[in-house]
Design a protein around this motif. Structure first.
Motif, PDB file in Angstrom:
ATOM      1  N   VAL A 125     -41.400  71.192 -51.410  1.00  0.00           N
ATOM      2  CA  VAL A 125     -40.790  69.856 -51.519  1.00  0.00           C
ATOM      3  C   VAL A 125     -39.268  69.997 -51.550  1.00  0.00           C
ATOM      4  N   GLY A 126     -38.737  70.467 -50.423  1.00  0.00           N
ATOM      5  CA  GLY A 126     -37.282  70.559 -50.270  1.00  0.00           C
ATOM      6  C   GLY A 126     -36.808  69.405 -49.419  1.00  0.00           C
ATOM      7  N   ASN A 127     -35.860  69.702 -48.531  1.00  0.00           N
ATOM      8  CA  ASN A 127     -35.307  68.641 -47.669  1.00  0.00           C
ATOM      9  C   ASN A 127     -36.382  67.984 -46.816  1.00  0.00           C
ATOM     10  N   VAL A 128     -37.223  68.799 -46.176  1.00  0.00           N
ATOM     11  CA  VAL A 128     -38.247  68.234 -45.292  1.00  0.00           C
ATOM     12  C   VAL A 128     -39.384  67.619 -46.111  1.00  0.00           C
ATOM     13  N   GLY A 129     -39.925  68.405 -47.040  1.00  0.00           N
ATOM     14  CA  GLY A 129     -41.082  67.942 -47.819  1.00  0.00           C
ATOM     15  C   GLY A 129     -40.814  66.616 -48.533  1.00  0.00           C
ATOM     16  N   THR A 130     -39.592  66.456 -49.042  1.00  0.00           N
ATOM     17  CA  THR A 130     -39.249  65.215 -49.746  1.00  0.00           C
ATOM     18  C   THR A 130     -39.348  64.020 -48.793  1.00  0.00           C
ATOM     19  N   LYS A 131     -38.863  64.208 -47.560  1.00  0.00           N
ATOM     20  CA  LYS A 131     -38.906  63.098 -46.588  1.00  0.00           C
ATOM     21  C   LYS A 131     -40.337  62.840 -46.114  1.00  0.00           C
ATOM     22  N   ALA A 133     -43.030  63.368 -47.857  1.00  0.00           N
ATOM     23  CA  ALA A 133     -43.711  62.681 -48.973  1.00  0.00           C
ATOM     24  C   ALA A 133     -43.410  61.182 -48.907  1.00  0.00           C
ATOM     25  N   GLN A 134     -42.177  60.830 -48.611  1.00  0.00           N
ATOM     26  CA  GLN A 134     -41.781  59.425 -48.508  1.00  0.00           C
ATOM     27  C   GLN A 134     -42.519  58.746 -47.348  1.00  0.00           C
ATOM     28  N   VAL A 135     -42.661  59.465 -46.237  1.00  0.00           N
ATOM     29  CA  VAL A 135     -43.441  58.949 -45.097  1.00  0.00           C
ATOM     30  C   VAL A 135     -44.861  58.620 -45.567  1.00  0.00           C
ATOM     31  N   GLY A 136     -45.464  59.555 -46.295  1.00  0.00           N
ATOM     32  CA  GLY A 136     -46.832  59.348 -46.787  1.00  0.00           C
ATOM     33  C   GLY A 136     -46.929  58.107 -47.663  1.00  0.00           C
ATOM     34  N   ARG A 137     -45.988  57.966 -48.581  1.00  0.00           N
ATOM     35  CA  ARG A 137     -46.008  56.787 -49.482  1.00  0.00           C
ATOM     36  C   ARG A 137     -45.884  55.506 -48.674  1.00  0.00           C
ATOM     37  N   THR A 173     -49.903  69.393 -45.873  1.00  0.00           N
ATOM     38  CA  THR A 173     -48.819  69.668 -44.939  1.00  0.00           C
ATOM     39  C   THR A 173     -47.853  70.699 -45.533  1.00  0.00           C
ATOM     40  N   PHE A 174     -47.496  71.704 -44.723  1.00  0.00           N
ATOM     41  CA  PHE A 174     -46.692  72.833 -45.205  1.00  0.00           C
ATOM     42  C   PHE A 174     -45.219  72.666 -44.829  1.00  0.00           C
ATOM     43  N   HIS A 175     -44.351  72.758 -45.847  1.00  0.00           N
ATOM     44  CA  HIS A 175     -42.894  72.658 -45.617  1.00  0.00           C
ATOM     45  C   HIS A 175     -42.140  73.706 -46.433  1.00  0.00           C
ATOM     46  N   VAL A 176     -42.693  74.924 -46.397  1.00  0.00           N
ATOM     47  CA  VAL A 176     -42.101  76.026 -47.173  1.00  0.00           C
ATOM     48  C   VAL A 176     -41.290  76.936 -46.251  1.00  0.00           C
ATOM     49  N   PRO A 177     -40.315  77.662 -46.806  1.00  0.00           N
ATOM     50  CA  PRO A 177     -39.666  78.709 -46.000  1.00  0.00           C
ATOM     51  C   PRO A 177     -40.633  79.876 -45.853  1.00  0.00           C
ATOM     52  N   LEU A 178     -40.433  80.693 -44.822  1.00  0.00           N
ATOM     53  CA  LEU A 178     -41.242  81.912 -44.712  1.00  0.00           C
ATOM     54  C   LEU A 178     -40.660  82.959 -45.649  1.00  0.00           C
ATOM     55  N   ILE A 179     -41.455  83.339 -46.665  1.00  0.00           N
ATOM     56  CA  ILE A 179     -41.035  84.366 -47.632  1.00  0.00           C
ATOM     57  C   ILE A 179     -42.106  85.449 -47.595  1.00  0.00           C
ATOM     58  N   ARG A 180     -41.685  86.660 -47.267  1.00  0.00           N
ATOM     59  CA  ARG A 180     -42.693  87.699 -47.028  1.00  0.00           C
ATOM     60  C   ARG A 180     -43.128  88.457 -48.276  1.00  0.00           C
ATOM     61  N   GLU A 181     -42.312  88.404 -49.331  1.00  0.00           N
ATOM     62  CA  GLU A 181     -42.646  89.166 -50.540  1.00  0.00           C
ATOM     63  C   GLU A 181     -42.233  88.403 -51.779  1.00  0.00           C
ATOM     64  N   GLY A 182     -42.797  88.824 -52.918  1.00  0.00           N
ATOM     65  CA  GLY A 182     -42.319  88.274 -54.190  1.00  0.00           C
ATOM     66  C   GLY A 182     -43.252  87.220 -54.757  1.00  0.00           C
ATOM     67  N   ALA A 183     -42.841  86.693 -55.908  1.00  0.00           N
ATOM     68  CA  ALA A 183     -43.696  85.778 -56.677  1.00  0.00           C
ATOM     69  C   ALA A 183     -44.030  84.521 -55.879  1.00  0.00           C
ATOM     70  N   HIS A 184     -43.117  84.090 -55.029  1.00  0.00           N
ATOM     71  CA  HIS A 184     -43.350  82.846 -54.283  1.00  0.00           C
ATOM     72  C   HIS A 184     -43.546  83.098 -52.795  1.00  0.00           C
ATOM     73  N   LYS A 185     -44.168  84.234 -52.517  1.00  0.00           N
ATOM     74  CA  LYS A 185     -44.445  84.610 -51.130  1.00  0.00           C
ATOM     75  C   LYS A 185     -45.209  83.481 -50.416  1.00  0.00           C
TER      76      LYS A 185
END
Ligand SMILES: NC(=O)c1ccc[n+]([C@@H]2O[C@H](COP(=O)([O-])OP(=O)(O)OC[C@H]3O[C@@H](n4cnc5c(N)ncnc54)[C@H](O)[C@@H]3O)[C@@H](O)[C@H]2O)c1
Ligand SMILES: O=C(O)[C@H](O)[C@H](O)COP(=O)(O)O
Length: 347
Positions: A125-131, A133-137, A173-185
């Motif tokens: 829920v960053g720049n894209v996800g926030t918008k 979500a608003q579309v969905g509402r 719907t997926f709006h995450v950055p690609l993170i290859r490692e770590g806690a939030h992979k």
């Protein structure tokens, strides 16, 4: 100052010519160590992998990527080598929201998937996800948000655990950055285990990065009915995408969700601003996308109006006809305008 620029970045030439002593335009995938060796700065897109192989021994001190995502930049190497980099946060988020808006309305119209009252799960829920979500509402959907990094930072009860979205959502719907490692992979965030735990046979949408979803697992989920449909703009292993997946998805497009003229103009402006900041250049330029050929839209309802502004079926058809032209379809893309450029008259 010498700058090497991806030759598919629009609206840049006139302004950059006034800022740099020498500018070389080249296809993003063809940047070589020889080409960048005596450059001071690069302005790139997602097609140039900026890592030790490309940059070691070069004079490059600054990289601007005219994109939101920056998984093509080896940030650890850049830090080690003293190279500053900058992406263009939010530049094309409204474009992706427009893509999702039109795609959801098409789902409703063509598949009888009534949106009102359904639950939309937004993962990231960053720049894209926030918008989005608003579309969905605005479409009358109940919206659940999942963003563990934000949850950790902000606390509160805005966000829900991924398990809840997997159990309750009709669209994920997926709006995450690609993170290859770590806690939030996020690499293969949606894998066989993920699809196996879904409860509502949801529609899956991915406009983030192809590698966030494991292709074979999604294919299997579509075949077995764990997932009812898919809207896919980004693919593993672009441009050599999985044709079986393309065959099965409701909407399949060649990574163009962010390709509005507005988004591209924002990205170009933000990249030049960053370049000027870094090199202490005081400059003035005006970058605006061209007006749409038909800014006045006459429509009977919201779906007709939205599809007149942007209809994903055109991009979907082009890709299905010529999947081997994935990269060309992107390179020659007729940039569309976002909603704000149109006036809608309901008749
Ligand atoms: N298809 C396209 O044309 C297109 C266009 C724009 C962006 N993108 C992709 O979409 C991504 C998101 O764009 P954005 O502008 O919203 O980025 P952003 O950085 O503003 O937001 C990303 C959000 O994802 C969250 N996140 C990180 N890891 C997560 C995880 N494991 N689970 C859930 N949430 C997590 C972050 O906390 C952040 O809030 C970009 O990184 C890019 O890869 C694609
Ligand atoms: O991360 C982004 O901004 C998007 O994925 C963007 O649309 C990618 O575009 P390109 O690299 O083709 O300019």
């Amino acid at each position: 100052m010498k700058v090497i620029v991806d030759d598919k970045i629009p609206f840049i030439k006139e302004a950059l010519d006034t800022l740099a002593d020498e500018v070389i335009y080249a296809p993003g995938k063809d940047f070589t160590p020889e080409l960048v060796r005596d450059a001071d700065a690069l302005i790139i897109r997602t097609r140039t992998r900026c890592d030790r192989r490309l940059l070691e021994g070069s004079r490059v001190r600054f990289i601007a990527t005219a994109t939101i995502g920056f998984d093509h930049i080896d940030t650890a190497y850049c830090q080690e080598a003293g190279i500053t980099w900058q992406n263009a946060p939010g530049c094309n988020s409204a474009s992706v929201a427009q893509y999702m808006h039109s795609s959801l309305l098409l789902l409703q119209r063509q598949k009888g998937f009534r949106l009102e009252g359904k639950t939309l799960g937004v993962i990231g829920v960053g720049n894209v996800g926030t918008k989005v979500a608003q579309v969905g509402r605005e479409l009358g959907m109940r919206v659940l948000l999942n963003d563990p990094p934000r949850q950790e930072k902000e606390g509160g009860n805005l966000f829900s655990p991924l398990e809840q979205l997997m159990e309750e959502c009709d669209v994920l719907t997926f709006h995450v950055p690609l993170i290859r490692e770590g806690a939030h992979k996020t690499f293969h965030l949606a894998d066989a285990d993920f699809f196996g735990r879904l409860k509502c046979r949801p529609v899956i949408a991915n406009t983030s990065r192809g590698e966030v979803i494991e292709t074979q697992a999604l294919l299997h989920a579509l075949q077995t009915g764990q997932v009812s449909n898919a809207i896919i703009d980004v693919w593993e292993n672009e441009p050599n995408i999985n044709l079986d997946l393309l065959d099965r998805v409701f909407i399949g497009t060649p990574h163009i969700a962010g390709y509005s003229a507005d988004g591209k103009a924002n990205a170009t402006r933000m990249s030049l601003d960053a370049l000027c900041r870094f090199f202490h250049i005081d400059a003035h330029y005006h970058i605006e996308p061209p007006a749409p050929p038909q800014p006045l839209i006459e429509a009977h309802d919201l779906t007709e109006a939205s599809l007149a502004m942007y209809d994903p079926r055109r991009d979907d058809q082009a890709l299905r006809l010529h999947p081997e032209l994935f990269e060309k379809l992107r390179g020659d893309y007729p940039l569309r305008r976002e909603q704000g450029a149109f006036q809608v008259k309901y008749i």
